[in-house]
Write a protein that holds these residues in place. Structure first.
Motif, PDB file in Angstrom:
ATOM      1  N   PHE A 158       0.832  -1.215   0.000  1.00  0.00           N
ATOM      2  CA  PHE A 158       0.000   0.000   0.000  1.00  0.00           C
ATOM      3  C   PHE A 158       0.859   1.256   0.000  1.00  0.00           C
ATOM      4  O   PHE A 158       0.578   2.217  -0.709  1.00  0.00           O
ATOM      5  CB  PHE A 158      -0.914   0.007   1.240  1.00  0.00           C
ATOM      6  CG  PHE A 158      -2.227  -0.654   0.981  1.00  0.00           C
ATOM      7  CD1 PHE A 158      -3.207  -0.004   0.247  1.00  0.00           C
ATOM      8  CD2 PHE A 158      -2.485  -1.935   1.445  1.00  0.00           C
ATOM      9  CE1 PHE A 158      -4.423  -0.620  -0.006  1.00  0.00           C
ATOM     10  CE2 PHE A 158      -3.689  -2.570   1.181  1.00  0.00           C
ATOM     11  CZ  PHE A 158      -4.665  -1.904   0.464  1.00  0.00           C
ATOM     12  N   SER A 159       1.922   1.222   0.787  1.00  0.00           N
ATOM     13  CA  SER A 159       2.694   2.456   0.896  1.00  0.00           C
ATOM     14  C   SER A 159       3.460   2.742  -0.412  1.00  0.00           C
ATOM     15  O   SER A 159       3.586   3.900  -0.812  1.00  0.00           O
ATOM     16  CB  SER A 159       3.574   2.424   2.145  1.00  0.00           C
ATOM     17  OG  SER A 159       4.913   2.322   1.811  1.00  0.00           O
ATOM     18  N   ILE A 160       3.910   1.695  -1.110  1.00  0.00           N
ATOM     19  CA  ILE A 160       4.588   1.907  -2.403  1.00  0.00           C
ATOM     20  C   ILE A 160       3.604   2.529  -3.406  1.00  0.00           C
ATOM     21  O   ILE A 160       3.928   3.475  -4.119  1.00  0.00           O
ATOM     22  CB  ILE A 160       5.163   0.566  -2.935  1.00  0.00           C
ATOM     23  CG1 ILE A 160       6.309   0.093  -2.036  1.00  0.00           C
ATOM     24  CG2 ILE A 160       5.629   0.705  -4.381  1.00  0.00           C
ATOM     25  CD1 ILE A 160       6.676  -1.379  -2.196  1.00  0.00           C
ATOM     26  N   LEU A 161       2.379   1.993  -3.420  1.00  0.00           N
ATOM     27  CA  LEU A 161       1.380   2.518  -4.361  1.00  0.00           C
ATOM     28  C   LEU A 161       0.960   3.932  -3.957  1.00  0.00           C
ATOM     29  O   LEU A 161       0.782   4.813  -4.800  1.00  0.00           O
ATOM     30  CB  LEU A 161       0.164   1.588  -4.428  1.00  0.00           C
ATOM     31  CG  LEU A 161       0.446   0.183  -4.982  1.00  0.00           C
ATOM     32  CD1 LEU A 161      -0.815  -0.681  -4.954  1.00  0.00           C
ATOM     33  CD2 LEU A 161       0.984   0.255  -6.423  1.00  0.00           C
ATOM     34  N   ASP A 162       0.866   4.128  -2.654  1.00  0.00           N
ATOM     35  CA  ASP A 162       0.449   5.436  -2.144  1.00  0.00           C
ATOM     36  C   ASP A 162       1.461   6.525  -2.527  1.00  0.00           C
ATOM     37  O   ASP A 162       1.095   7.634  -2.907  1.00  0.00           O
ATOM     38  CB  ASP A 162       0.285   5.332  -0.623  1.00  0.00           C
ATOM     39  CG  ASP A 162      -0.420   6.553  -0.075  1.00  0.00           C
ATOM     40  OD1 ASP A 162      -1.476   6.904  -0.651  1.00  0.00           O
ATOM     41  OD2 ASP A 162       0.083   7.168   0.880  1.00  0.00           O
ATOM     42  N   LYS A 163       2.743   6.167  -2.438  1.00  0.00           N
ATOM     43  CA  LYS A 163       3.801   7.125  -2.791  1.00  0.00           C
ATOM     44  C   LYS A 163       3.643   7.593  -4.233  1.00  0.00           C
ATOM     45  O   LYS A 163       4.004   8.693  -4.594  1.00  0.00           O
ATOM     46  CB  LYS A 163       5.177   6.468  -2.616  1.00  0.00           C
ATOM     47  CG  LYS A 163       5.890   6.909  -1.330  1.00  0.00           C
ATOM     48  CD  LYS A 163       7.355   6.525  -1.400  1.00  0.00           C
ATOM     49  CE  LYS A 163       7.596   5.174  -0.739  1.00  0.00           C
ATOM     50  NZ  LYS A 163       8.890   4.589  -0.950  1.00  0.00           N
ATOM     51  N   LYS A 164       3.100   6.689  -5.063  1.00  0.00           N
ATOM     52  CA  LYS A 164       2.900   7.030  -6.485  1.00  0.00           C
ATOM     53  C   LYS A 164       1.504   7.614  -6.717  1.00  0.00           C
ATOM     54  O   LYS A 164       1.070   7.770  -7.860  1.00  0.00           O
ATOM     55  CB  LYS A 164       3.075   5.770  -7.347  1.00  0.00           C
ATOM     56  CG  LYS A 164       4.457   5.171  -7.311  1.00  0.00           C
ATOM     57  CD  LYS A 164       5.368   5.937  -8.239  1.00  0.00           C
ATOM     58  CE  LYS A 164       6.812   5.485  -8.118  1.00  0.00           C
ATOM     59  NZ  LYS A 164       7.751   6.364  -8.807  1.00  0.00           N
ATOM     60  N   HIS A 165       0.776   7.847  -5.637  1.00  0.00           N
ATOM     61  CA  HIS A 165      -0.596   8.367  -5.706  1.00  0.00           C
ATOM     62  C   HIS A 165      -1.510   7.440  -6.501  1.00  0.00           C
ATOM     63  O   HIS A 165      -2.360   7.878  -7.271  1.00  0.00           O
ATOM     64  CB  HIS A 165      -0.648   9.778  -6.314  1.00  0.00           C
ATOM     65  CG  HIS A 165       0.280  10.728  -5.628  1.00  0.00           C
ATOM     66  ND1 HIS A 165       0.048  11.219  -4.374  1.00  0.00           N
ATOM     67  CD2 HIS A 165       1.460  11.239  -6.020  1.00  0.00           C
ATOM     68  CE1 HIS A 165       1.042  11.989  -4.012  1.00  0.00           C
ATOM     69  NE2 HIS A 165       1.928  12.029  -4.982  1.00  0.00           N
ATOM     70  N   ILE A 166      -1.279   6.131  -6.340  1.00  0.00           N
ATOM     71  CA  ILE A 166      -2.140   5.158  -7.026  1.00  0.00           C
ATOM     72  C   ILE A 166      -3.135   4.603  -5.997  1.00  0.00           C
ATOM     73  O   ILE A 166      -2.735   3.992  -5.001  1.00  0.00           O
ATOM     74  CB  ILE A 166      -1.313   4.011  -7.656  1.00  0.00           C
ATOM     75  CG1 ILE A 166      -0.346   4.590  -8.701  1.00  0.00           C
ATOM     76  CG2 ILE A 166      -2.224   2.952  -8.274  1.00  0.00           C
ATOM     77  CD1 ILE A 166       0.674   3.595  -9.238  1.00  0.00           C
ATOM     78  N   ARG A 167      -4.416   4.852  -6.256  1.00  0.00           N
ATOM     79  CA  ARG A 167      -5.447   4.417  -5.311  1.00  0.00           C
ATOM     80  C   ARG A 167      -5.805   2.942  -5.556  1.00  0.00           C
ATOM     81  O   ARG A 167      -5.903   2.511  -6.712  1.00  0.00           O
ATOM     82  CB  ARG A 167      -6.696   5.277  -5.524  1.00  0.00           C
ATOM     83  CG  ARG A 167      -7.761   5.125  -4.443  1.00  0.00           C
ATOM     84  CD  ARG A 167      -8.889   6.104  -4.678  1.00  0.00           C
ATOM     85  NE  ARG A 167      -9.713   5.737  -5.836  1.00  0.00           N
ATOM     86  CZ  ARG A 167     -10.684   4.826  -5.801  1.00  0.00           C
ATOM     87  NH1 ARG A 167     -10.949   4.170  -4.700  1.00  0.00           N
ATOM     88  NH2 ARG A 167     -11.383   4.557  -6.889  1.00  0.00           N
ATOM     89  N   VAL A 168      -5.960   2.206  -4.468  1.00  0.00           N
ATOM     90  CA  VAL A 168      -6.333   0.789  -4.599  1.00  0.00           C
ATOM     91  C   VAL A 168      -7.854   0.674  -4.526  1.00  0.00           C
ATOM     92  O   VAL A 168      -8.475   1.105  -3.566  1.00  0.00           O
ATOM     93  CB  VAL A 168      -5.665  -0.057  -3.492  1.00  0.00           C
ATOM     94  CG1 VAL A 168      -6.110  -1.503  -3.580  1.00  0.00           C
ATOM     95  CG2 VAL A 168      -4.149   0.033  -3.600  1.00  0.00           C
TER      96      VAL A 168
END
Ligand code: ADP
Ligand code: ASP
Ligand code: MG
Length: 450
Positions: free
Chosen positions: A402-412
């Protein structure tokens, strides 16, 4: 029972003289191990046949000419003497004539499409068998409609264990006992009634696995165009590395969750029979590739990142029914009836979210579900998955993802974490898939986030 080894060569591996010479080298090297060869159609031929089937007659004819040209070029490279080349070429002309006849039919249902595309593998297996024989390696073409018996799910048929085993053994054992190498068409089979079926796109891997299973082979080798199974698709992630060894389960999860290197159902028969599998590179035959093994006790690890760049995310809301008994069964029955396979599922008290591949008959299924619940169809979705044995045992595994995706502003949009702890799958916006795969790969597999 005679031990044997199944060697499967994919599209790019049968498209050039150099690679066909490698097939000859492999078969010679394995001579004492009774090799059985399985081949795909030449690169792009299945695509061309399918697109011919979906084109008006003039364009369809142009595509057939393109297929003819492709094969003619290869034959000219393989055979210097006119007589041998002409013999092979006349076989191809005959096959393409049959395809042209089929293309004239109006109702191109799945059954007809299977008959049309089967000719790609029928032609390639003929060329390889003729060429190996020409090189003093006795071999014979086997069209798998004679040996792989399937159900009638045209386009994605399933093999029937008993009759397939019987036919494979009956047809192949006498050949391998006499040191004649069977060159089997990948991808295709036939129903009990003899109608041609296909095992789904990329199905030649599955054919090899089925034949290995039916023969009780010592090993199945899948020869392709990369150095084995990588930590991510090497075409997309330049930093991806080949993995020396993975488990059947990891390979199976990878294939189901998008890694094109293996057809999704490949692992089932070989895993059942405990046959080890190797993925090798026809373009780099000395490379060790990847060994797929059965091993129960394994330390937890992160093995690979896979993706499906376009899926459909369905959210079904059961406000009235509050998940009454049978609600889920009702939904899944509709998919079962329509032969639509569901990939990921997540359930809350009032909603069911699930992903599936886009299929022609999805709208009909959606309409049926819409009658008793609210359904939202999101076609702007991709799935990225982190694969690995006992992945859940990793400290903070989900939080890191989650944090890797969050850093890229990618919402799950949805998450699925398998009970068996071999994947963490995230549904995200379709346009973000590449960035997500790259970031997850580099952080989780090249250091940092583990
Ligand atoms: P073949 O025609 O030999 O069956 P495919 O094109 O079906 O070959 O499969 C090989 C391709 O799979 C590779 O060229 C690669 O781009 C792709 N691929 C996707 N994911 C992976 C992965 N994790 N490891 C290796 N290859 C992968
Ligand atoms: N020729 C088939 C396809 O392109 C099967 C395969 O290559 O495995 O899907
Ligand atoms: Mg393939």
């Amino acid at each position: 029972m005679t031990a044997s080894i199944v060697v499967k060569f994919g599209g790019t591996s049968v498209s050039t003289k150099k690679n066909i010479q490698t097939i000859g080298d492999v078969v010679r090297r394995l001579k004492d191990k009774h090799p059985v060869v399985v081949v795909s159609a030449l690169s792009k031929v299945t695509d061309l046949l399918l697109s011919a089937a979906n084109s008006p007659i003039k364009e369809a004819n142009e595509k057939i000419e393109e297929i003819r040209k492709k094969h003619k070029q290869l034959i000219r490279e393989l055979w210097q003497d006119e007589k041998s080349a002409n013999k092979v070429f006349s076989f191809i002309n005959k096959q393409l004539q049959l395809v042209s006849q089929l293309l004239k039919q109006n109702n191109k249902d799945k059954r007809l499409l299977d008959s049309i595309v089967s000719h790609g593998e029928i032609i390639s297996s003929y060329i390889i068998s003729q060429w190996l024989t020409y090189q003093n390696i006795p071999s014979v073409q086997i069209v798998a409609t004679e040996i792989i018996v399937t159900d009638n799910n045209f386009g994605s048929a399933e093999f029937l264990e008993k009759p397939t085993k019987k036919q494979v053994q009956k047809m192949l054992f006498p050949l391998i006992k006499n040191s004649i190498v069977p060159i089997v068409t990948g991808f295709i089979g036939a129903t009990k009634g003899g109608k041609v079926t296909t095992l789904g796109r990329g199905g030649s891997d599955y054919s090899a696995s089925i034949i290995g299973f039916a023969l009780g082979s010592a090993e199945v080798q899948i020869w392709t165009d990369v150095d084995g199974v990588f930590t991510a698709d090497p075409r997309v992630v330049k930093t991806a590395r080949s993995i020396p060894e993975i488990t059947f389960q990891e390979a199976s999860e990878m294939a189901f969750l998008g890694a094109k290197v293996l057809h999704p159902r490949t692992m089932r028969p070989v895993a059942k029979a405990g046959i080890s599998v190797r993925i090798l590179n026809t373009f780099n035959p000395k490379n060790q590739g990847t060994r797929i093994v059965s091993r129960k006790e394994r330390k937890s690890r992160i093995t690979a990142i896979t993706f499906k760049r376009k899926v459909v995310l369905l959210t079904i809301k059961a406000e009235q029914m509050f998940m009454t008994t049978g609600f889920l069964a009702k939904i899944f029955d509709i998919f079962k009836e329509a032969n639509i396979s569901v990939d990921l599922v997540s359930v809350s008290e009032v909603t069911v979210s699930l992903t599936l591949d886009m299929v022609d008959n999805l709208q009909d299924a959606v309409k049926k579900i819409d009658k008793f619940s609210r359904i939202v169809v999101d076609q702007d979705a991709a799935v990225v998955s982190v694969i690995g044995e006992h992945i859940g045992r990793y400290h903070h595994a989900i939080r890191n993802v989650f944090s890797i995706l969050d850093k890229k502003h990618i919402r799950v949009k949805m998450i699925s974490f398998s009970a068996q702890n071999r994947n963490i799958s995230c549904v995200i916006k379709s346009s973000c898939w590449e960035e997500a795969v790259q970031a997850l790969h580099d952080e989780l597999l090249l250091g940092g986030g583990k």
